[in-house]
Design an enzyme around this catalytic site. Structure first.
Site, PDB file in Angstrom:
ATOM      1  N   ASP A  19       0.870  -1.160   0.000  1.00 59.16           N
ATOM      2  CA  ASP A  19       0.000   0.000   0.000  1.00 59.16           C
ATOM      3  C   ASP A  19       0.918   1.224   0.000  1.00 59.16           C
ATOM      4  O   ASP A  19       2.119   1.118   0.264  1.00 59.16           O
ATOM      5  CB  ASP A  19      -0.897  -0.032   1.240  1.00 59.16           C
ATOM      6  CG  ASP A  19      -1.795   1.181   1.333  1.00 59.16           C
ATOM      7  OD1 ASP A  19      -2.368   1.566   0.297  1.00 59.16           O
ATOM      8  OD2 ASP A  19      -1.909   1.754   2.431  1.00 59.16           O
ATOM      9  N   ASP A  62      -0.147   5.181   0.916  1.00 55.50           N
ATOM     10  CA  ASP A  62      -0.394   6.149   1.984  1.00 55.50           C
ATOM     11  C   ASP A  62      -0.295   5.476   3.352  1.00 55.50           C
ATOM     12  O   ASP A  62      -1.030   4.529   3.636  1.00 55.50           O
ATOM     13  CB  ASP A  62      -1.778   6.783   1.829  1.00 55.50           C
ATOM     14  CG  ASP A  62      -1.902   7.566   0.534  1.00 55.50           C
ATOM     15  OD1 ASP A  62      -1.183   8.556   0.378  1.00 55.50           O
ATOM     16  OD2 ASP A  62      -2.715   7.168  -0.325  1.00 55.50           O
TER      17      ASP A  62
END
Length: 306
Positions: free
Chosen positions: A27, A29
């Site tokens: 991922d 953020d």
């Protein structure tokens, strides 16, 4: 590896994990950066994984950038990433509408320019981007004219979200044949300094409530994002690890797709939440328990540098 779930990933365990997988899904953020600042050591980790023969992909629910824009951001922050290694919800939404839904018509878009560009790349026209202030009264809002060529409503992150956009989405979705797609359901977006802003999930839920319909969600924990990676690269789930900061998206996706999972504590979810899920013994919650956790993905550096 005979290890209990939610184990701290350190020492020999790191090497065991590295030996057991070929593919890493990260991922973005809260995992490799916060806002416009890279997590210290994150670029070194992903670059060394590639140098050591691992395939690295970036799988993000954020719809505010195209694949090219993400690759440009990564390059500025020191990450060696190719455009085709990025799977964001803007790109995956376009793939879904073009290849799965076989959309023949326009999209009413609650979303930004990046999402519009990804849709246009596959030949899908959009209407609705940009500010749409309220004018007139309630009768005017209820009778606002619609584009008859719109066959789908897509909701992504939209800084110009307004009551008028909500009203138009409701009217389009009153037609049961109109598709309803949401990029993701993340309710918060982590920034540097521990700050957060409301996420796309807040907008998706607003439209769902008004339209009294559920959106087809593209982003994690939906299988579709992982399916996109598999369809393009043919990766083996058993030899893949998902690294994320959210239990209800990243870790749940990994668990449901048969991947190994690592929670990093630099983003949204906390270790106490993971242990609470584990101790609940509730089937609906145990999918959100990671195999491992780290304070930061920089914890992998010593094993990679050795």
């Amino acid at each position: 590896m005979a290890v209990s779930k939610c184990s701290r990933l350190s020492g020999p365990l790191i090497q065991e994990l590295l030996d057991s997988v070929d593919n890493f899904l990260f991922d973005c953020d809260g995992v490799i950066w916060r806002g416009d600042q890279a997590i210290p050591g994150a670029s070194e980790v992903t670059n060394l994984l590639k140098k050591n023969g691992k395939r690295v992909f970036f799988v993000t629910n954020n719809s505010t950038k195209t694949r090219e824009m993400y690759a440009e951001k990564m390059a500025k922050l020191g990450f060696q990433a190719k455009t085709e290694e990025v799977f964001g919800t803007a790109y995956c939404s376009a793939v879904y509408l073009k290849n799965i839904a076989k959309l023949d018509g326009k999209v009413y878009l609650i979303g930004g320019n990046a999402l519009s560009k990804e849709l246009q790349k596959v030949g899908i026209q959009t209407v609705g981007s940009g500010p749409d202030p309220v004018s007139g009264g309630q009768s005017d809002w209820a009778d606002v004219p619609l584009d008859p060529e719109v066959k789908a409503v897509v909701v992504g992150f939209d800084e110009h979200f307004s009551y008028m956009k909500l009203s138009k989405a409701l009217k389009y979705l009153d037609n049961p044949d109109c598709l309803f797609v949401g990029t993701n359901t993340d309710t918060r977006l982590p920034l540097e300094g521990g700050r957060v802003v409301p996420g796309t999930g807040c907008l998706v839920r607003a439209v769902e409530t008004a339209a009294q319909r559920k959106a087809q969600i593209i982003g994690k924990p939906s299988h579709f994002m992982f399916d996109c990676v598999v369809s393009e690269y043919g990766i083996d789930p058993a030899r893949t690890v998902m690294v994320g900061d959210r239990l209800d998206t990243d870790i749940l996706l990994g668990s449901s797709c048969g991947l190994k999972t690592v929670l990093t504590l630099t983003g949204v979810s906390h270790l106490i939440e993971a242990t609470a899920h584990q101790e609940s013994h509730c089937p609906e919650r145990t999918g959100m328990v990671p195999d491992y956790y780290v304070e930061t993905i920089a914890d992998l550096l010593p094993a990679l540098q050795g």
